[in-house]
Design an enzyme around this catalytic site. Sequence first.
Site, PDB file in Angstrom:
ATOM      1  N   GLU A   1     -22.292 -45.830 -22.977  1.00 30.67           N
ATOM      2  CA  GLU A   1     -22.471 -47.145 -23.626  1.00 30.67           C
ATOM      3  C   GLU A   1     -23.299 -48.095 -22.756  1.00 30.67           C
ATOM      4  O   GLU A   1     -22.927 -48.374 -21.607  1.00 30.67           O
ATOM      5  CB  GLU A   1     -21.097 -47.754 -23.927  1.00 30.67           C
ATOM      6  CG  GLU A   1     -21.208 -49.057 -24.699  1.00 30.67           C
ATOM      7  CD  GLU A   1     -19.868 -49.608 -25.179  1.00 30.67           C
ATOM      8  OE1 GLU A   1     -18.907 -48.845 -25.339  1.00 30.67           O
ATOM      9  OE2 GLU A   1     -19.804 -50.836 -25.391  1.00 30.67           O
TER      10      GLU A   1
ATOM     11  N   LYS B   1      -9.986 -52.263 -25.526  1.00 31.28           N
ATOM     12  CA  LYS B   1     -11.088 -51.280 -25.545  1.00 31.28           C
ATOM     13  C   LYS B   1     -12.119 -51.671 -24.486  1.00 31.28           C
ATOM     14  O   LYS B   1     -12.684 -50.823 -23.796  1.00 31.28           O
ATOM     15  CB  LYS B   1     -11.715 -51.225 -26.941  1.00 31.28           C
ATOM     16  CG  LYS B   1     -12.699 -50.079 -27.163  1.00 31.28           C
ATOM     17  CD  LYS B   1     -14.120 -50.398 -26.750  1.00 31.28           C
ATOM     18  CE  LYS B   1     -15.065 -49.261 -27.091  1.00 31.28           C
ATOM     19  NZ  LYS B   1     -16.434 -49.499 -26.595  1.00 31.28           N
TER      20      LYS B   1
END
Length: 423
Positions: free
Chosen positions: A85, A263
């Site tokens: 990411e 998260k």
Amino acid sequence: MTKQTSRISGFHKLSIPERIDKTLDFAGITAAQTRNLFLNTGNIPMELADQLIENTVGTINIPVGIATNLLIDGKDYLVPMATEESSVVAAVCNAARQCYDSGGFTTSMSSMCMIAQVQLVNVSNPHSARLQIIEHLDEIRALCNACDPVLVKLGGGFRDLEVRVIQTAQGPMVILHLIVDTRDAMGANAVNSMAETIAPHLEKWTGGKVYLRILSNLADRRLARVRCVWQLDAIGGAAVRDGMLSAYEFARTDPYRATTHNKGIMNGVTAVVLATGNDTRAIESGAHAYAAQNGWYSSLSHWEVTATGDLAGSLEMPMAVGLVGGATKLHPMAKANLEIMGIESAEQLARIIVAVGLAQNFSALKALATDGIQKGHMSLHAQNVALMAGASGAEVALIAAKLVALGTVRVDVAEQELSKLRV
Ligand code: MEV
């Protein structure tokens, strides 16, 4: 065309190239390029990949980035993070920069104990059985420690037991927890063996029947803790601080927001867990269960104002990472990453990981409470989109900049811009 079947006996006995061929045949893929992708196992030898899991056909490489600026317990660290990411590594670097001058992160650890559960059913008098088990404490200690003399020699071993009676739809069950200090091992193998060893004795003492004997990933005896203060001027003033506190309060109260908030913490945590060859699923399941410890799912971190008006962040969560056993000891890249951090104990690693988790959380809250997350994400995301559109070399930065300037980060737009660039 003959029907393809997934019933393949002896797939595991084939060599890796033979398994690749069988798999590609099944999918109707003939491209040599795809076959070569599978054959290229990157920084892990093919034989090792084959030993780590079953039916191996290849590996998948994930970028490793270095988080800089981390000052943890007075020591500077460069921390390798494995993540696909964009923005995750940059977020840690930025958060760590903003607290470096005021002393960085302070960490601690509860203990290195893991819990193994033994499930006992069909016990007619469960509360008496509970006490009967506790009466055998010394015998249980001796049986457990005999399972792993090396662990005992290293200062670990059985520490305590806990026996609970739970009411279930199938009647009462007696649940034994073995609490074991597993030192630098994550400890699954050690505690599972102990649980299996104890099981027949429990049946003998109580007349019940044992089913499950397995560790619990809710490792709440192995909590890593971190706290840090970000000074008001370093973060951009009271309005930013108050926005971040409001974001925290939202996460603390609302499970939909808490899940995303956590998260973000796991973006940092999992990246270091993976970079060091540890079990990401064990850490994630433990984290989320711990986040629900009060009966509702809430924020893992806490954010408060200090007496001087600065922003104090803290995080406590289960952190069952190890240095011995599994991929940590075998994967060459995991070993190199541990070496980069100068890791000497599983505790040290656990403490670094929570610091990275808190840093990640800080950056996400700050971005969300100010410009929004897209601004920072977009320039990095634009590069990925440029790559997806087929840009290479110097084209990547040019196309990414164009997408950001246009305010439209889409593959189709990137493709159009690429064709314009190439005429
Ligand atoms: C994105 O991967 C993580 C965030 O959504 C975390 C958060 O919302 O706190 C930005």
